[in-house]
Motif scaffolding. Structure first.
Motif, mmCIF file in Angstrom:
data_model
loop_
_atom_site.group_PDB
_atom_site.id
_atom_site.type_symbol
_atom_site.label_atom_id
_atom_site.label_comp_id
_atom_site.label_asym_id
_atom_site.label_seq_id
_atom_site.Cartn_x
_atom_site.Cartn_y
_atom_site.Cartn_z
ATOM 1 N N LEU A 10 -7.658 7.251 24.839
ATOM 2 C CA LEU A 10 -8.020 6.723 23.522
ATOM 3 C C LEU A 10 -7.030 5.650 23.076
ATOM 4 C CD1 LEU A 10 -9.170 9.996 21.789
ATOM 5 C CD2 LEU A 10 -10.564 8.161 22.651
ATOM 6 N N ALA A 11 -5.757 5.799 23.463
ATOM 7 C CA ALA A 11 -4.786 4.749 23.133
ATOM 8 C C ALA A 11 -5.175 3.439 23.802
ATOM 9 C CB ALA A 11 -3.387 5.181 23.564
ATOM 10 N N VAL A 12 -5.624 3.527 25.057
ATOM 11 C CA VAL A 12 -6.046 2.308 25.753
ATOM 12 C C VAL A 12 -7.270 1.707 25.057
ATOM 13 C CG1 VAL A 12 -6.895 1.413 27.932
ATOM 14 C CG2 VAL A 12 -5.077 3.068 27.922
ATOM 15 N N VAL A 13 -8.186 2.585 24.587
ATOM 16 C CA VAL A 13 -9.363 2.086 23.865
ATOM 17 C C VAL A 13 -8.939 1.308 22.624
ATOM 18 C CG1 VAL A 13 -11.337 2.816 22.493
ATOM 19 C CG2 VAL A 13 -10.961 3.804 24.710
ATOM 20 N N GLN A 14 -7.937 1.836 21.903
ATOM 21 C CA GLN A 14 -7.475 1.127 20.702
ATOM 22 C C GLN A 14 -6.890 -0.230 21.060
ATOM 23 O OE1 GLN A 14 -4.996 3.319 18.094
ATOM 24 N NE2 GLN A 14 -6.495 4.947 17.814
ATOM 25 N N ILE A 63 1.639 6.950 25.693
ATOM 26 C CA ILE A 63 0.972 6.475 24.487
ATOM 27 C C ILE A 63 1.937 5.679 23.627
ATOM 28 C CG2 ILE A 63 -0.041 7.272 22.333
ATOM 29 C CD1 ILE A 63 -1.420 9.411 24.012
ATOM 30 N N VAL A 92 -4.203 9.487 26.031
ATOM 31 C CA VAL A 92 -3.837 8.219 26.683
ATOM 32 C C VAL A 92 -5.053 7.296 26.755
ATOM 33 C CG1 VAL A 92 -2.966 7.180 28.783
ATOM 34 C CG2 VAL A 92 -2.028 9.314 28.013
ATOM 35 N N LEU A 99 -1.882 7.544 17.507
ATOM 36 C CA LEU A 99 -3.305 7.194 17.548
ATOM 37 C C LEU A 99 -3.824 6.853 16.163
ATOM 38 C CD1 LEU A 99 -5.016 9.705 19.987
ATOM 39 C CD2 LEU A 99 -4.698 7.282 20.293
#
Lengths: 133, 251, 81
Positions: free
Chosen positions: A108-112, B81, A106, B241
């Motif tokens: 890392l998704a926000v980082v993207q 996500i 989650v 991702l």
């Protein structure tokens, strides 16, 4: 003096856990890159899990799987708890690891998403762009 | 910021060191965490549930409630996500292919090795799930290995091909099925006149079992549910991702 | 419990943690973090927590590295930090 020294040496595991935990905490606060921050968060998390697992360690004990599986049957009263590592911290931490990777996903998704918006994942640059608006 | 962080880390570290001085000695078999409940688990788990691996017994039986909601957390993370990244307009479903494509750019050695590796790895994952009663392993580990095989396939072929066979919709369905199996076993116990997730009541409908073996068998069902949810949700997280939510071009 | 083994792995853990945070290439940081997880898994296996070690080997050294690499692929690889 030698008492203090044996005390310090006999608990070297704990000191190194604290060092690892502090490395993670420092990275979470001071690192400017978000991916670095999350690596620091994972280090912090594994250090805590390591501490938790270490509370279940018994010197001279084996893994928490019963020897001789099903043959033991009626002789169940003969099991000595000192021979097996404590299974309870293992259970709690096993699920914590899997949940940890899901929450990392989650993050890392926000980082993207942040990269989509600001085209950078460095904190000072994002703050600079926010100030310009 | 760096100075502040350094001071904070030093202060916290000193506080932790002072606290650590009160910890029980390393490897002490009679420290408080190793007393009381854990003694019961070690001596009685095999007796009460017929599962030699105490970790599995505690995970799926004694603390079944905990594990159920941990699985739900994984499920929610996957949904989050999809909500964060998946807003862009997606193409309607990619071409369905019966077999993996024969000619594609990329390394033929990697593709052929993947073809041989994937079935073996999936078989191993099923062994890990089913044999979790007697050896290290269980639903979480098996599910992660299953997800890893799908990720391996996307690395060797491409994301589109694999999503044609195991689409986003399917991952959601399978994750739901997994949680449904877990909660369903719990509800079944209630319907048979016991408490939620108290498996011993299931001996009334499982043929050839007594109250102890019923607990062992329902643990397997629970593990399968966990594995399905973890597998599909972790693969969905990866797919989102790696393609920034577009689900078409990936590694 | 073999304390020499413990100490060796713990020192390696501290080193890999520091290097993973110090290195300026994010892809290298992700790979070194994978090594960190694998060492952690060894330590747990030695402590008798086989299930936890198994999970960490599959999740920490495998999947979380893949997630990090996926993010680095979609964002940027270089950092000044």
């Amino acid at each position: 003096m030698s008492d203090v020294l044996t005390f310090i040496i006999s608990r070297f595991n704990y000191w190194i856990y604290i060092v690892l935990m502090m490395i993670g905490l420092y990275a979470m606060i001071a690192k400017r890159n978000y991916v670095k921050k999350f690596i620091g968060m994972s280090i912090f998390q594994t250090a805590i899990i390591l501490f938790y697992v270490s509370t279940g360690v018994k010197s001279g004990a084996t893994i928490p799987i019963l020897e001789h599986g099903h043959d033991i049957g009626h002789a169940a009263a003969a099991i000595n708890p000192d021979h097996y590592a404590n299974p309870l911290p293992h259970v709690l931490m096993l699920t914590a690891i899997v949940v940890g990777v899901a929450t990392l996903g989650v993050a890392l998704a926000v980082v993207q998403k942040v990269h989509d918006q600001y085209e950078t994942i460095e904190e000072p640059e994002i703050l600079f762009k926010l100030g310009q608006e | 910021m760096k100075v502040f962080a350094f001071v904070l880390v030093i202060v916290t570290g000193i506080m932790l060191v002072v606290t650590a001085a009160d910890f029980p000695a390393w490897g002490d078999a009679h420290s408080p965490p190793n007393q009381y409940l854990s003694t019961h688990y070690i001596t009685q788990a095999e007796h009460e549930t017929a599962v030699p691996n105490m970790v599995t017994a505690v995970l799926a039986d004694y603390r079944g409630f905990d594990t159920m909601f941990e699985t739900a957390v994984v499920f929610c993370a996957g949904l989050a996500i999809a909500a964060i990244l998946g807003h862009e307009k997606k193409k309607r479903y990619v071409v369905r292919r019966k077999a993996l494509p024969k000619t594609e750019e990329g390394d033929i050695i990697i593709r052929m090795a993947t073809r041989f590796l994937v079935p073996v790895t999936q078989l191993f994952a099923m062994y890990v799930i089913a044999h979790g009663h007697h050896s290290p392993g269980g639903g979480f580990q098996g599910g992660v290995i299953l997800a890893a095989t799908f990720i391996l396939m996307t690395l060797a072929f491409d994301l589109k091909t694999i999503l044609g066979r195991f689409s986003e919709k399917m991952t959601l369905i399978w994750a739901n099925v997994g949680l449904f199996i877990y909660a369903g076993i719990g509800v079944l116990c209630v319907l048979l006149g016991s408490r939620f997730l108290e498996y011993s009541a299931l001996h009334k409908i499982l043929p050839g079992t007594d109250e102890i073996m019923a607990r062992s068998h329902s643990m397997l069902g629970v593990e399968i549910g966990v594995a399905l949810t973890v597998m599909s949700m972790l693969f969905a997280i990866y797919a989102h991702l790696v393609s920034k939510g577009r689900l078409e071009d990936g590694l | 419990m073999i304390w020499q083994f413990d100490l060796f792995i713990l020192v390696l853990l501290v080193i890999t943690a520091l290097v993973a945070l110090k290195v300026r290439d994010l892809l290298s940081a992700a790979m070194i973090f994978s090594i960190y997880s694998l060492l952690m898994c060894l330590l747990w296996a030695e402590m008798g927590a086989v299930d936890v070690a198994f999970t960490e080997a599959a999740v920490g050294a495998g999947l979380s590295t893949v997630f990090l690499i996926a993010t680095i692929l979609r964002t940027t690889r270089r950092t000044t930090d």
